[in-house]
Write a protein that holds these residues in place. Structure first.
Motif, PDB file in Angstrom:
ATOM      1  N   GLN A 157       5.653  -0.664   8.174  1.00  0.00           N
ATOM      2  CA  GLN A 157       4.575   0.322   8.162  1.00  0.00           C
ATOM      3  C   GLN A 157       5.149   1.717   8.329  1.00  0.00           C
ATOM      4  O   GLN A 157       5.983   1.942   9.203  1.00  0.00           O
ATOM      5  N   SER A 158       4.702   2.665   7.524  1.00  0.00           N
ATOM      6  CA  SER A 158       5.102   4.067   7.632  1.00  0.00           C
ATOM      7  C   SER A 158       3.912   4.882   8.117  1.00  0.00           C
ATOM      8  O   SER A 158       2.764   4.553   7.806  1.00  0.00           O
ATOM      9  N   VAL A 159       4.179   5.936   8.838  1.00  0.00           N
ATOM     10  CA  VAL A 159       3.115   6.797   9.340  1.00  0.00           C
ATOM     11  C   VAL A 159       2.468   7.574   8.195  1.00  0.00           C
ATOM     12  O   VAL A 159       1.253   7.720   8.136  1.00  0.00           O
ATOM     13  N   ALA A 160       3.294   8.059   7.284  1.00  0.00           N
ATOM     14  CA  ALA A 160       2.806   8.809   6.123  1.00  0.00           C
ATOM     15  C   ALA A 160       3.117   8.009   4.859  1.00  0.00           C
ATOM     16  O   ALA A 160       4.010   7.157   4.867  1.00  0.00           O
ATOM     17  N   PRO A 161       2.414   8.278   3.779  1.00  0.00           N
ATOM     18  CA  PRO A 161       2.704   7.572   2.536  1.00  0.00           C
ATOM     19  C   PRO A 161       4.169   7.736   2.106  1.00  0.00           C
ATOM     20  O   PRO A 161       4.757   8.803   2.271  1.00  0.00           O
ATOM     21  N   VAL A 162       4.722   6.673   1.552  1.00  0.00           N
ATOM     22  CA  VAL A 162       6.103   6.695   1.045  1.00  0.00           C
ATOM     23  C   VAL A 162       6.158   6.283  -0.425  1.00  0.00           C
ATOM     24  O   VAL A 162       7.211   6.336  -1.044  1.00  0.00           O
ATOM     25  N   THR A 212       2.085  12.602  -3.220  1.00  0.00           N
ATOM     26  CA  THR A 212       0.783  12.017  -2.914  1.00  0.00           C
ATOM     27  C   THR A 212      -0.370  12.850  -3.454  1.00  0.00           C
ATOM     28  O   THR A 212      -1.435  12.320  -3.726  1.00  0.00           O
ATOM     29  N   GLN A 214       4.614  14.992   0.060  1.00  0.00           N
ATOM     30  CA  GLN A 214       3.173  14.902   0.281  1.00  0.00           C
ATOM     31  C   GLN A 214       2.414  15.915  -0.580  1.00  0.00           C
ATOM     32  O   GLN A 214       1.198  16.004  -0.501  1.00  0.00           O
ATOM     33  N   LYS A 266       3.468   5.835  -4.240  1.00  0.00           N
ATOM     34  CA  LYS A 266       2.200   6.133  -4.903  1.00  0.00           C
ATOM     35  C   LYS A 266       2.080   5.216  -6.121  1.00  0.00           C
ATOM     36  O   LYS A 266       3.058   4.963  -6.815  1.00  0.00           O
ATOM     37  N   THR A 286       1.488   3.015   2.409  1.00  0.00           N
ATOM     38  CA  THR A 286       2.165   3.122   3.705  1.00  0.00           C
ATOM     39  C   THR A 286       2.764   1.820   4.228  1.00  0.00           C
ATOM     40  O   THR A 286       3.367   1.820   5.296  1.00  0.00           O
ATOM     41  N   SER A 287       2.594   0.696   3.514  1.00  0.00           N
ATOM     42  CA  SER A 287       3.123  -0.554   4.068  1.00  0.00           C
ATOM     43  C   SER A 287       3.547  -1.546   2.993  1.00  0.00           C
ATOM     44  O   SER A 287       3.090  -1.490   1.855  1.00  0.00           O
ATOM     45  N   THR A 347       0.863  -1.183   0.000  1.00  0.00           N
ATOM     46  CA  THR A 347       0.000   0.000   0.000  1.00  0.00           C
ATOM     47  C   THR A 347       0.898   1.230   0.000  1.00  0.00           C
ATOM     48  O   THR A 347       2.119   1.121   0.024  1.00  0.00           O
TER      49      THR A 347
END
Length: 184
Positions: free
Chosen positions: A42-47, A76, A135, A49, A27-28, A25
């Motif tokens: 898992q990331s807190v914010a998107p890494v 993002t 972002q 796209k 974030t993960s 995804t």
């Protein structure tokens, strides 16, 4: 597509970690380990796209578009910077909403370096440096090169204008602005 069970079997037989692409995804990521366990990163914010059906790492590096505008490579949400002239300095867009910010000057064509656009000489002895983030946001800094430039009355009255579509804009205590839709 490789399933979790298939990745576990492949990891066990190869002795190597095997990614499970279908579980990726923004974030993960999920990987099967040779010993039969799974690892989620898992990331807190998107890494990343999804672009054209492929996951790409976020990249705030600025590139010039065909129309002369400047945008970040992979973010993002949408970010477009001025390629020069009298339009907005920057426009951020997401989910059909947008926020544009203008300087009350005609902007020169920017020099690009990585995630930064430098608009030189917007006022005598004053440059504007805009830095994009992954972002889809940005920050701007006025670079004042001398005391004489700092004393310019035009610099003392420099006011950024904003235009929001589908958002309400509010000023923060540090001179920052926030834009939110009806849901916050």
């Amino acid at each position: 597509p490789l399933t979790v069970a298939g990745a576990l079997a492949r990891a066990a037989s190869s002795g190597r970690v095997v990614a499970v692409p279908g579980a990726t995804t923004a974030t993960s990521t999920l990987a099967a380990n040779p010993g039969g366990s799974l690892t989620v990163v898992q990331s807190v914010a998107p890494v990343r796209k999804r672009v054209g059906g492929v996951w790409e790492s976020l990249d705030a590096r600025l590139v010039r578009g065909a129309g002369g505008g400047v945008s970040a490579a992979v973010t993002t949400s949408g970010l477009r910077l001025s390629g020069g002239g009298g339009g907005p300095l920057a426009t951020m867009s997401a989910l059909g909403k947008s926020l544009s910010v203008w300087l009350p000057v005609s902007l020169p064509v920017p020099a690009l370096s990585g995630d930064t656009a430098m608009y030189r000489g917007v006022l005598p002895g004053v440059d504007v440096q805009v830095t994009a983030d992954v972002q889809g946001g940005f920050s701007e800094v006025l670079v004042v090169h001398s005391a004489a430039a700092a004393a310019d009355p035009a610099l003392l009255r420099l006011v950024l204008a904003t235009r929001a579509d589908g958002l309400t804009v509010a000023a923060g205590p540090a001179g920052d602005i926030t834009a939110a839709d009806r849901g916050g």
